[in-house]
Design an enzyme around this catalytic site. Structure first.
Site, short mmCIF file in Angstrom:
data_model
loop_
_atom_site.label_atom_id
_atom_site.label_comp_id
_atom_site.label_asym_id
_atom_site.label_seq_id
_atom_site.Cartn_x
_atom_site.Cartn_y
_atom_site.Cartn_z
N HIS A 1 0.42 -1.13 -0.05
CA HIS A 1 0.36 0.58 0.01
C HIS A 1 0.63 1.36 -0.01
O HIS A 1 0.68 2.20 -1.09
CB HIS A 1 -0.54 0.07 1.08
CG HIS A 1 -2.11 -1.50 1.12
ND1 HIS A 1 -2.87 -1.43 0.93
CD2 HIS A 1 -2.09 -1.79 2.39
CE1 HIS A 1 -3.32 -2.25 0.81
NE2 HIS A 1 -3.20 -3.41 1.94
O1 RIB Z 1 -4.90 -0.03 4.67
C1 RIB Z 1 -3.92 -0.47 3.43
C2 RIB Z 1 -3.27 1.09 5.31
O2 RIB Z 1 -3.43 0.47 6.30
C3 RIB Z 1 -1.93 1.19 5.00
O3 RIB Z 1 -1.43 2.39 5.30
C4 RIB Z 1 -1.54 -0.19 6.00
O4 RIB Z 1 -0.24 0.65 6.43
C5 RIB Z 1 -2.74 0.14 7.22
O5 RIB Z 1 -2.02 2.13 7.66
#
Ligand code: RIB
Ligand code: CA
Length: 312
Positions: A241
């Site tokens: 992500h």
């Molecule tokens: O949904 C993914 C996000 O949530 C990313 O930033 C992960 O690190 C969590 O913070």
């Protein structure tokens, strides 16, 4: 000219990869790293920020503590994904570098207001609590920040905490709503794009065989965190992500998206934290975000590996 970047984060391993991708690039100057409660409580995210900086031998980067809880609701955390500490999977040494005494939100305000307008980018890798607080502390900030590149939200991918909501938005929907209504320029990296950057086995191996200290350690951390995603999405389909925000700064041409209106659901018990995206302009609502939909996966990882290879 180097991009001047403040990182606001709730490490977890994907946050760690984003931070190291920034630190390993000669095109980015990290002005400071702000910890926020999210994946795990603030005392863990603050510790994990310092662990990452010490791993990269960058104790020169200032660290700030931010919010322990969302603006208007109890904290929801994700130990079920990242483990109790948020960095389970590899036991990094206890950090000794200092935490600045200034609150993260005050640091963001002071740093942005003390520099020429539109010269600072804020990479937001967790819930937007610190960012919303900063925007509230000085209303001039929204005009002054160059852009906020936020990993958050979801569209046709669906949510990863509820069927409707992505984690960063779900934890603090009020903060997300305030940021998106502030007039600040937002680039949004939703699950629709992060799920096109699969953390495949061979890519984990490229971390593991990098020949330095940082690569193999993150291969371990990512492998641990990916157990949950490999179960859920299938082997070789786990998303990565947060580095989408930093890679966007380095090579925006790898991405594609649209400038649209995004609103946040903050009241419905069924869909709280949902990012309601007006792709077809069926409302007259202000276009308040550039929402990214796609990424060249190989190009994305090449940027990350290039940065990582410059690290100890
Ligand atoms: O949904 C993914 C996000 O949530 C990313 O930033 C992960 O690190 C969590 O913070
Ligand atoms: Ca994060």
């Amino acid at each position: 000219m180097k991009k001047q970047v403040i990182i606001d984060t709730d490490p977890g391993p994907d946050d760690g990869v984003a931070i190291l991708t920034a630190l390993g690039s000669p095109m980015i100057e990290v002005l400071g790293v702000c910890a926020v409660a999210g994946n795990v409580p603030l005392h863990h995210t603050l510790r994990n920020v310092r662990k990452v900086l010490e791993l990269a031998e960058r104790q020169d980067v200032r660290v700030f503590a931010g919010a322990e809880a969302p603006l208007a609701r109890p904290l929801f955390t994700a130990e079920y994904v990242h483990g109790k500490t948020g960095f389970d999977g590899y036991d990094l040494p206890e950090p000794s570098m200092p935490v600045q005494s200034q609150h993260a939100a005050d640091f963001i305000v002071e740093e942005v207001m003390s520099r020429p307008p539109r010269t600072i980018t804020l990479c937001a890798l967790g819930p937007l609590t610190n960012v919303a607080s900063a925007l509230e502390r000085d209303r001039r900030l929204a005009e002054r920040i160059e852009q906020i590149v936020w990993m958050g939200g979801a569209s046709s991918e669906g949510g990863n905490v509820t069927p409707a909501a992505e984690f960063n938005c779900y934890v603090d929907p009020e903060a997300a709503a305030r940021v998106l209504s502030s007039g600040v320029r937002v680039v949004m990296m939703p699950l629709d794009v992060t799920h096109k950057a699969h953390m495949t086995t061979d890519r984990v191996e490229r971390f593991r065989t990098m020949g330095n200290k940082v690569g193999p350690i993150f291969a371990e951390l990512l492998t641990y965190a990916k157990q949950f995603d490999w179960q859920k999405y299938g082997a070789d389909r786990a998303p990565l992500h947060d580095p989408t925000t930093v890679v966007w700064l380095l090579q925006p041409g790898l991405f594609s998206g649209l400038h649209v209106n995004v609103e946040i659901e903050t009241t419905s018990p069924l869909t709280t934290g949902m990012t309601v995206i007006d792709w077809w302009g069926v409302t007259s609502r202000q276009k308040n975000a550039y929402v990214v939909q796609d990424v060249d996966g190989d190009g994305f990882y090449n940027v990350i590996f290039e940065s990582f290879r410059r690290l100890p």
